[in-house]
Write an enzyme that holds these catalytic residues in place. Structure first.
Site, PDB file in Angstrom:
ATOM      1  N   ASN A  41       0.818  -1.223   0.000  1.00  0.00           N
ATOM      2  CA  ASN A  41       0.000   0.000   0.000  1.00  0.00           C
ATOM      3  C   ASN A  41       0.847   1.266   0.000  1.00  0.00           C
ATOM      4  OD1 ASN A  41      -1.730  -1.982   2.246  1.00  0.00           O
ATOM      5  ND2 ASN A  41      -2.668  -1.413   0.312  1.00  0.00           N
ATOM      6  N   HIS A  69      -2.991  -5.787  -4.178  1.00  0.00           N
ATOM      7  CA  HIS A  69      -2.914  -4.508  -4.888  1.00  0.00           C
ATOM      8  C   HIS A  69      -1.712  -4.432  -5.836  1.00  0.00           C
ATOM      9  CE1 HIS A  69      -6.243  -2.611  -2.841  1.00  0.00           C
ATOM     10  NE2 HIS A  69      -5.730  -2.919  -1.663  1.00  0.00           N
TER      11      HIS A  69
END
Length: 263
Positions: A41, A69
Site C-alpha cells: 500500500n 494490490h
C-alpha cells in the site's frame, strides 16, 4: 546465525517516511542479513509504483513483497520483470509478469524469500498456495537455501495459521500480512518455524489501518461513498526480527517490532 527483519504493509507517505527512519536504527541494533518489507500500500495506500520500489530499495530494503494490490499501478505491470527483488504472489497464474520468490546471497548463506497470497475472502483469483509453496520450498532447498521466509498475504487468520503449520519444519519463518494489525501470537512452532499471523503495518498509528480516522468513521456512520484519505502522524513501524541457524534453517527466536515516529 542469520538475522532477518520483516516489516508490515507500508501505507502511504507516513508509512514510507517512518520506514526510512527506522531502517538505520534497526540495522545498527540487529545487524540483519536481510530486511524484507511488504510494499502493498505504499503508493497513496493502494499498490506500489516502480519509482517507489526503487526508493525503498535505495533506503536499505532488500526485498519487497506485495499482495492483492500488486497490479494497481500499470507501471508495475510493465516493469516488474526488470525488478527481481520486487515480488508478486507466487501462486498467481504462470503467465503473470514478475516472480514470486527470490534468493539473496549473503555471507551467512543463501536466503530464499517467497511471497504468497491467500484465497479466503480475497478479491484476486489465485492458485492453491498450499500446493504451490511446497514445490517452491523444494526448489529453493535444491538451490542451497537453508533459510526460507514466507510472506502469506491474506485476510483470514485461519488460512495464515494453517500455512505456518503446513510449512513447519520446512520454512524458517511464515509471516502474515494484509490486515495491518499486529497479532500477539509470535512463536516458534514445534518443527522450528517462526510464525506470526500478522506483523502489522508501517503507517498512521492513530488512523484506521493506515487511513484517516475521521473519513473511516464518516463512512461507517453514513454508509455514503467517502474517499478514505491516508492517515497522518505519528506513524508506527511494525514487524518482527527473526534469528535462525544458518545450517539447519531452524528459527531460534522471533520478536515483534513496534516503533513510533513523529513527523
Amino acid at each position: 546465525m542469520i538475522t532477518l527483519i520483516f516489516l508490515g504493509d507500508v501505507v502511504g507517505e507516513p508509512g514510507r517516511l517512518a520506514l526510512y527512519r527506522a531502517i538505520p536504527e534497526l540495522q545498527q541494533e540487529f545487524s540483519p542479513q536481510a530486511i524484507i518489507v511488504n510494499g502493498e500500500n505504499a503508493a497513496h495506500g493502494r499498490g506500489l509504483t516502480p519509482a517507489l520500489a526503487k526508493e525503498m530499495l535505495q533506503h536499505g530494503v532488500d526485498v519487497i513483497t506485495q499482495g492483492d494490490h500488486v497490479w494497481d499501478s500499470q507501471d508495475m505491470v510493465d516493469k516488474i520483470d526488470t525488478m527481481p527483488r520486487v515480488l508478486r504472489p507466487l501462486n498467481f497464474q504462470a503467465n503473470t509478469p514478475g516472480a514470486g520468490s527470490v534468493v539473496l546471497e549473503t555471507a551467512q548463506g543463501k536466503i530464499g524469500i517467497i511471497c504468497l497470497i491467500g484465497r479466503t475472502f480475497m478479491r484476486l483469483q489465485a492458485d492453491n498456495p498450499f500446493l504451490t509453496v511446497q514445490e517452491e520450498i523444494d526448489r529453493l532447498r535444491e538451490n542451497g537455501c537453508n533459510t526460507i521466509l514466507i510472506d502469506i498475504h491474506g485476510e483470514a487468520t485461519s488460512e495464515k495459521i494453517a500455512m505456518a503449520l503446513h510449512t513447519d519444519g520446512k520454512a524458517t519463518a511464515v509471516v502474515g500480512t494484509h490486515t495491518h494489525v499486529q497479532t500477539a501470537d509470535a512463536r516458534i512452532l514445534p518443527g522450528g518455524t517462526a510464525a506470526i499471523t500478522d506483523v502489522g503495518m508501517c503507517g498512521s498509528r492513530d488512523g484506521v489501518i493506515g487511513r484517516d480516522a475521521a473519513d473511516v468513521l464518516h463512512a461507517n456512520l453514513t454508509a455514503l461513498p467517502c474517499k478514505l484519505n491516508i492517515g497522518g502522524w505519528p506513524a508506527r513501524v511494525s514487524g518482527v526480527v527473526i534469528t535462525a541457524d544458518e545450517t539447519t534453517g531452524r528459527a531460534l527466536s522471533i520478536h515483534p517490532i513496534n516503533r513510533d515516529y513523529d513527523r
